[in-house]
Motif scaffolding. Structure first.
Motif, mmCIF file in Angstrom:
data_model
loop_
_atom_site.group_PDB
_atom_site.id
_atom_site.type_symbol
_atom_site.label_atom_id
_atom_site.label_comp_id
_atom_site.label_asym_id
_atom_site.label_seq_id
_atom_site.Cartn_x
_atom_site.Cartn_y
_atom_site.Cartn_z
ATOM 1 N N MET A 274 52.891 16.543 13.241
ATOM 2 C CA MET A 274 52.459 15.287 13.856
ATOM 3 C C MET A 274 53.185 14.114 13.220
ATOM 4 O O MET A 274 53.576 13.169 13.909
ATOM 5 C CB MET A 274 50.937 15.091 13.702
ATOM 6 C CG MET A 274 50.077 16.008 14.553
ATOM 7 S SD MET A 274 48.313 15.693 14.330
ATOM 8 C CE MET A 274 48.185 14.081 15.087
ATOM 9 N N GLN A 275 53.361 14.231 11.883
ATOM 10 C CA GLN A 275 54.036 13.128 11.199
ATOM 11 C C GLN A 275 55.497 12.995 11.636
ATOM 12 O O GLN A 275 56.066 11.895 11.602
ATOM 13 C CB GLN A 275 53.966 13.337 9.680
ATOM 14 C CG GLN A 275 52.572 13.124 9.109
ATOM 15 C CD GLN A 275 52.533 13.422 7.626
ATOM 16 O OE1 GLN A 275 53.077 14.412 7.168
ATOM 17 N NE2 GLN A 275 51.881 12.549 6.884
ATOM 18 N N ILE B 201 42.443 11.589 11.871
ATOM 19 C CA ILE B 201 43.098 12.871 11.611
ATOM 20 C C ILE B 201 43.253 13.075 10.107
ATOM 21 O O ILE B 201 43.010 14.176 9.579
ATOM 22 C CB ILE B 201 44.468 12.922 12.308
ATOM 23 C CG1 ILE B 201 44.286 12.847 13.837
ATOM 24 C CG2 ILE B 201 45.213 14.191 11.912
ATOM 25 C CD1 ILE B 201 43.509 13.998 14.414
ATOM 26 N N HIS B 202 43.644 12.035 9.379
ATOM 27 C CA HIS B 202 43.770 12.151 7.931
ATOM 28 C C HIS B 202 42.428 12.552 7.295
ATOM 29 O O HIS B 202 42.386 13.386 6.392
ATOM 30 C CB HIS B 202 44.254 10.817 7.333
ATOM 31 C CG HIS B 202 45.721 10.611 7.457
ATOM 32 N ND1 HIS B 202 46.327 10.211 8.632
ATOM 33 C CD2 HIS B 202 46.733 10.762 6.545
ATOM 34 C CE1 HIS B 202 47.627 10.101 8.451
ATOM 35 N NE2 HIS B 202 47.915 10.439 7.180
ATOM 36 N N ALA B 203 41.352 11.929 7.774
ATOM 37 C CA ALA B 203 40.023 12.228 7.220
ATOM 38 C C ALA B 203 39.642 13.689 7.466
ATOM 39 O O ALA B 203 39.056 14.350 6.597
ATOM 40 C CB ALA B 203 38.975 11.296 7.830
ATOM 41 N N ILE B 204 40.016 14.193 8.659
ATOM 42 C CA ILE B 204 39.708 15.598 8.969
ATOM 43 C C ILE B 204 40.462 16.528 8.022
ATOM 44 O O ILE B 204 39.894 17.484 7.472
ATOM 45 C CB ILE B 204 40.061 15.905 10.434
ATOM 46 C CG1 ILE B 204 39.076 15.196 11.384
ATOM 47 C CG2 ILE B 204 40.040 17.423 10.687
ATOM 48 C CD1 ILE B 204 39.426 15.354 12.845
ATOM 49 N N VAL B 205 41.755 16.251 7.816
ATOM 50 C CA VAL B 205 42.567 17.109 6.945
ATOM 51 C C VAL B 205 42.044 17.060 5.508
ATOM 52 O O VAL B 205 41.952 18.092 4.822
ATOM 53 C CB VAL B 205 44.046 16.684 7.005
ATOM 54 C CG1 VAL B 205 44.874 17.497 6.005
ATOM 55 C CG2 VAL B 205 44.594 16.878 8.411
ATOM 56 N N ILE B 206 41.683 15.856 5.030
ATOM 57 C CA ILE B 206 41.126 15.736 3.675
ATOM 58 C C ILE B 206 39.840 16.549 3.560
ATOM 59 O O ILE B 206 39.605 17.247 2.568
ATOM 60 C CB ILE B 206 40.871 14.250 3.336
ATOM 61 C CG1 ILE B 206 42.197 13.499 3.211
ATOM 62 C CG2 ILE B 206 40.053 14.122 2.047
ATOM 63 C CD1 ILE B 206 42.028 11.985 3.109
ATOM 64 N N GLY B 207 39.023 16.471 4.600
ATOM 65 C CA GLY B 207 37.765 17.227 4.578
ATOM 66 C C GLY B 207 37.990 18.726 4.521
ATOM 67 O O GLY B 207 37.313 19.454 3.790
ATOM 68 N N GLN C 49 56.641 13.485 14.627
ATOM 69 C CA GLN C 49 56.743 13.074 16.020
ATOM 70 C C GLN C 49 56.525 11.572 16.129
ATOM 71 O O GLN C 49 55.499 11.047 15.715
ATOM 72 C CB GLN C 49 55.705 13.801 16.885
ATOM 73 C CG GLN C 49 55.721 15.322 16.742
ATOM 74 C CD GLN C 49 57.079 15.913 17.062
ATOM 75 O OE1 GLN C 49 57.760 15.476 17.993
ATOM 76 N NE2 GLN C 49 57.470 16.917 16.272
ATOM 77 N N SER C 50 57.505 10.886 16.673
ATOM 78 C CA SER C 50 57.380 9.430 16.805
ATOM 79 C C SER C 50 56.332 9.038 17.830
ATOM 80 O O SER C 50 55.748 7.959 17.759
ATOM 81 C CB SER C 50 58.740 8.837 17.221
ATOM 82 O OG SER C 50 59.144 9.413 18.461
ATOM 83 N N TRP C 51 56.076 9.948 18.752
ATOM 84 C CA TRP C 51 55.143 9.623 19.828
ATOM 85 C C TRP C 51 53.700 10.045 19.532
ATOM 86 O O TRP C 51 52.794 9.755 20.291
ATOM 87 C CB TRP C 51 55.585 10.293 21.134
ATOM 88 C CG TRP C 51 55.825 11.782 20.964
ATOM 89 C CD1 TRP C 51 57.007 12.365 20.608
ATOM 90 C CD2 TRP C 51 54.879 12.840 21.118
ATOM 91 N NE1 TRP C 51 56.876 13.729 20.522
ATOM 92 C CE2 TRP C 51 55.562 14.059 20.839
ATOM 93 C CE3 TRP C 51 53.541 12.898 21.466
ATOM 94 C CZ2 TRP C 51 54.941 15.292 20.893
ATOM 95 C CZ3 TRP C 51 52.937 14.134 21.531
ATOM 96 C CH2 TRP C 51 53.613 15.318 21.236
ATOM 97 N N CYS C 52 53.494 10.733 18.377
ATOM 98 C CA CYS C 52 52.142 11.228 18.087
ATOM 99 C C CYS C 52 51.884 11.154 16.595
ATOM 100 O O CYS C 52 51.822 12.173 15.902
ATOM 101 C CB CYS C 52 52.003 12.660 18.600
ATOM 102 S SG CYS C 52 50.320 13.338 18.393
ATOM 103 N N ARG C 53 51.809 9.937 16.070
ATOM 104 C CA ARG C 53 51.530 9.772 14.653
ATOM 105 C C ARG C 53 50.038 9.964 14.372
ATOM 106 O O ARG C 53 49.203 9.468 15.124
ATOM 107 C CB ARG C 53 51.954 8.372 14.200
ATOM 108 C CG ARG C 53 53.441 8.151 14.246
ATOM 109 C CD ARG C 53 54.143 9.069 13.255
ATOM 110 N NE ARG C 53 55.583 8.987 13.354
ATOM 111 C CZ ARG C 53 56.327 8.068 12.729
ATOM 112 N NH1 ARG C 53 55.730 7.174 11.972
ATOM 113 N NH2 ARG C 53 57.633 8.056 12.872
ATOM 114 N N PRO C 54 49.665 10.699 13.286
ATOM 115 C CA PRO C 54 48.243 10.906 12.967
ATOM 116 C C PRO C 54 47.578 9.599 12.557
ATOM 117 O O PRO C 54 48.142 8.815 11.770
ATOM 118 C CB PRO C 54 48.278 11.909 11.811
ATOM 119 C CG PRO C 54 49.627 11.757 11.197
ATOM 120 C CD PRO C 54 50.560 11.385 12.309
#
Length: 740
Positions: free
Chosen positions: A1-2, A13-19, A4-9
């Motif tokens: 995702m990071q 999304i960051h909170a989900i990954v941290i969890g 892709q210029s058209w789909c930045r998290p």
């Protein structure tokens, strides 16, 4: 995702990954921090900070979680209630070392003084603090938090009340909780039923019955209707304390306040089943069905277990039929109850059919089922059948014998007069590293007493005393019978006096006094009946051994009248249901499950009933029969040498002059043909009515003085050989009876 210029998290999304990473353990916390820093500082809100704080809190790093909260505030990001709650929970759970409660209150104060509405303490906040106070036994702080909670308009829930109760329980001041609840009710904040339930359960944990009942009364006074769960707690408490009248009274009150549910009935079934009120369990089951309350599988299991212990085989069958109609698959526990009930009624074939039935429907027997079936055989001395059960268990089911299995084998060998095998089974149990309990030691004591070996019996009795301090009535009666049969009257009287001096057990005192003839009048006999009633509450397994031992000692002490009264009580309790059976073809007495003395008592009572029938000119059956043995041993000629068979045979013919004999077609029966019954009837007709009241005088003899020789002064007839009937006299008649 990071990439892709058209789909930045985004932050979510960051909170989900941290969890996700935070839940994998402390090894990935650095990766959580890396993901957090990948998020631009200007994009970080309470969501991402809270997620990171939660990752550290979940891994018990409360100091790091608190530091992240400070960094969050320093970065100008406003925390939310969820952020504070996460840090609070981490600090509250810390144990090494625990976080001081003042620090938790400091975080709580920050939340309360934060101007943002999103930081206002909520139910989770208060419950976290109340839980921490409960763990630390801080009752004053719990009360303060409750008042603050109510003032803030946050209503406590079930967890809140539980924590409050736990805090005061740990501090030993449960009475204050009742006062708090009363104050809440007075201010319009009546606690919900779960609050009172928690307080009631806290009282029941320490056995404070009066206080638990007081909670129920306070609940009613505060205008909070009790629930079924409320009554269940008290019903269970009363049952565990043996207050069965209280159980009945409270259940009656419950029915006027709230309809009983399935769980309530299940408590009652367990309470009354454990208390020995087996018939009452069945009656309650019928009441449950009539009330429209639907039984579950636990219900049926509990009822079947009670039927099993109480020998209620007909009721057990009805419950099994109900389960079949309702398409409930009977469990192994239910079938075990049925097998046990049938066994207590000496219905061996039916018990074996039930055992095979459960196998046919794919319900594998457990070790309890095997033990129940073996116990059924053991009570009747069917040791070969019991051996076959355990052979099938170990070879086919790969289940090894446990202590109860060995106890059943020992009893089977004792009742079947295989005394060496009984001792060998006991030694095998010891080698298998099973520690013998009172039941096991009593089994071996029974073997020694039947064998008449005094020294070994005394040694075994002393081992019992070292284990339980006060051996049971059963053990005392075994020793008394042994002493009496060997004319050791001084030893017998010393043992009786020991029983009478036993201040720890009124049961021992009453039985000793009864044997000595001190309780014969009706008022004192009520005390004897009370003791017999209590023994019956232990279940058929114990009751059969208890009454057998008691009848045995009464017979050898010459107390036939008292023995007849005790036997009458046993029959009223439903014990020995096979004992007396009459049809047009056969009048029978079945004593195969009785002790030697007990069988002589039963045969004496039966002979006197036979006398009354013959005197009353009733239609005579084809034969009168005394069953002394059942099972495979019925085919063996060694039956005549077994203790019960030998003694009963001699007694019958000593009493009625060779009227009884062993038939060719069964070695476990001693019979009197119709032709002999007619001769007895003719002889009775010639008697003077005032001269005789029966074949056997059921009177109580004076206790023999020390040194008397009642049973050892002359050798006994060998296997009743002096009474053997000429086969040619009965062969023709017996051929007519084979169809019976």
């Amino acid at each position: 995702m990071q990439r892709q210029s058209w789909c930045r998290p985004d932050e979510h999304i960051h909170a989900i990954v941290i969890g996700v990473l935070g839940r994998q353990g402390p090894a990935l916390l650095d990766k959580c921090l890396e993901v957090f820093h990948d998020l631009p500082a200007e994009s970080r809100t309470a969501l991402s900070y809270t997620s990171l704080i939660a990752a550290y809190a979940r891994n018990a790093l409360h100091e790091e979680a608190r530091e992240l909260l400070d960094q969050m505030k320093a970065a100008g990001v406003a925390p939310t209630a969820a952020t504070y709650n996460t840090v609070l929970a981490a600090c509250a759970r810390a144990t090494d070392p625990p976080v001081p409660f003042d620090m938790l209150l400091g975080l709580f104060a920050e939340m309360r003084h934060d101007p943002s509405p999103s930081v206002r303490p909520d139910l989770t906040t208060y419950n976290t603090l109340l839980a921490a106070a409960a763990v630390r036994a801080l009752s004053d702080q719990s009360e303060m938090l409750l008042r603050t909670m109510l003032e803030a308009g946050v209503l406590p829930d079930t967890a809140s009340y539980r924590h409050i109760v736990d805090a005061f329980a740990s501090a030993g001041n449960l009475s204050r909780v009742a006062e708090l609840f009363a104050e809440m009710a007075a201010t319009g904040h009546t606690p919900d039923p779960s609050a009172y339930l928690g307080l009631m359960e806290a009282h029941t944990r320490v056995g404070a019955t009066a206080e638990a009942v007081a909670v129920l009364r306070q609940m009613q006074a505060d205008g909070c209707p009790p629930t079924a769960a409320t009554y269940r707690v008290l019903l269970d408490l009363y049952g565990r304390q043996g207050r069965f009248d209280g159980v009945r009274e409270l259940f009656g009150e419950m029915r006027t306040a709230v309809p009983p549910d399935t769980a309530t009935y299940n408590v009652l079934f367990r309470v009354f089943g454990d208390g020995g009120f087996f018939k009452e369990v069945v009656e309650l089951f019928q009441d449950m069905l009539h009330s429209g309350v639907e039984p579950d599988i636990d219900t049926c299991e509990n009822v079947m277990v009670a039927c099993g212990r109480g020998g209620l085989h007909e009721d057990a069958r009805e419950v099994l039929d109900y389960m079949t109609r309702e398409e409930m698959v009977p469990t192994a526990k239910a079938y075990t109850g049925l097998v046990e009930a049938l066994g207590h009624a000496a219905m061996y074939e039916e018990a074996y059919v039930a055992f095979n039935m459960m196998t046919e429907i794919g319900n594998l027997p457990t070790i309890e089922t095997y033990n129940a079936l073996a116990n059924a055989f053991a009570k009747g001395g069917l040791f070969q059948e019991a051996e076959a059960v355990f052979s099938r268990m170990t070879n086919n089911a790969a289940i090894q014998k446990d202590k109860d299995s060995f106890d059943a084998l020992i009893e089977a060998y004792c009742q079947g007069a295989q005394l060496d095998d009984a001792v060998k089974a006991y030694m095998e149990m010891r080698k298998s590293r099973f520690n013998p309990d009172e039941r096991s030691l009593e089994g071996v004591l029974n073997a020694y007493c039947i064998a008449g070996v005094i020294d070994e019996s005394k040694e075994q009795f002393e081992e019992l005393q070292s284990m339980v301090t006060v051996p049971s009535i059963i053990a005392y009666c075994m020793m008394l019978s042994l002493y009496a049969r060997n004319d050791r009257w001084a030893d017998a009287y010393d043992l009786l006096e020991e029983m009478k001096r036993n201040c720890a057990s009124s049961t021992h005192q009453v039985i000793a006094s009864m044997i000595k003839g001190e309780y014969d009048d009706d008022s004192n006999w009520q005390m004897v009946e009370y003791v017999l009633d209590n023994s019956n509450l232990e279940g058929c397994d114990y009751s059969l051994r208890f009454f057998n031992a008691l009848l045995d000692v009464l017979w050898w002490f010459g107390q036939k009248g008292r023995a007849a009264r005790v036997l009458d009580q046993a029959l009223k309790y439903g014990l020995f249901p096979e004992l007396f059976r009459d049809t047009k073809l056969v009048w029978s007495a079945d004593v195969h499950r009785m002790s030697v003395g007990g069988s002589l008592v039963a045969v004496s009572v039966w002979l006197n009933k036979l006398y009354d029938r013959l005197k009353g000119d009733e239609d005579l059956p084809q034969l009168a029969s005394v069953v002394v043995l059942r099972g495979q041993m019925e085919k063996s000629t060694i039956t005549r040498g077994l203790p019960i068979a030998k003694v009963v045979y001699s007694f019958l013919n000593d009493t009625l002059s060779s009227s009884f004999h062993y038939p060719k077609w069964n070695k476990g029966r001693i019979i009197c043909l119709k032709s002999q019954l007619k001769k007895l009837q003719s002889a009775i007709d010639s008697f003077d009515d005032s001269a005789i009241s029966g074949f056997v005088p059921m009177t109580n003899s004076n206790l023999p003085s020390p040194g008397s020789k009642l049973y050892t002064r002359e050798s006994q007839a060998n296997n009743g050989a002096a009474h053997l009937t000429d086969d040619t006299l009965v062969e023709e008649k017996e051929s007519e009876l084979l169809a019976l």
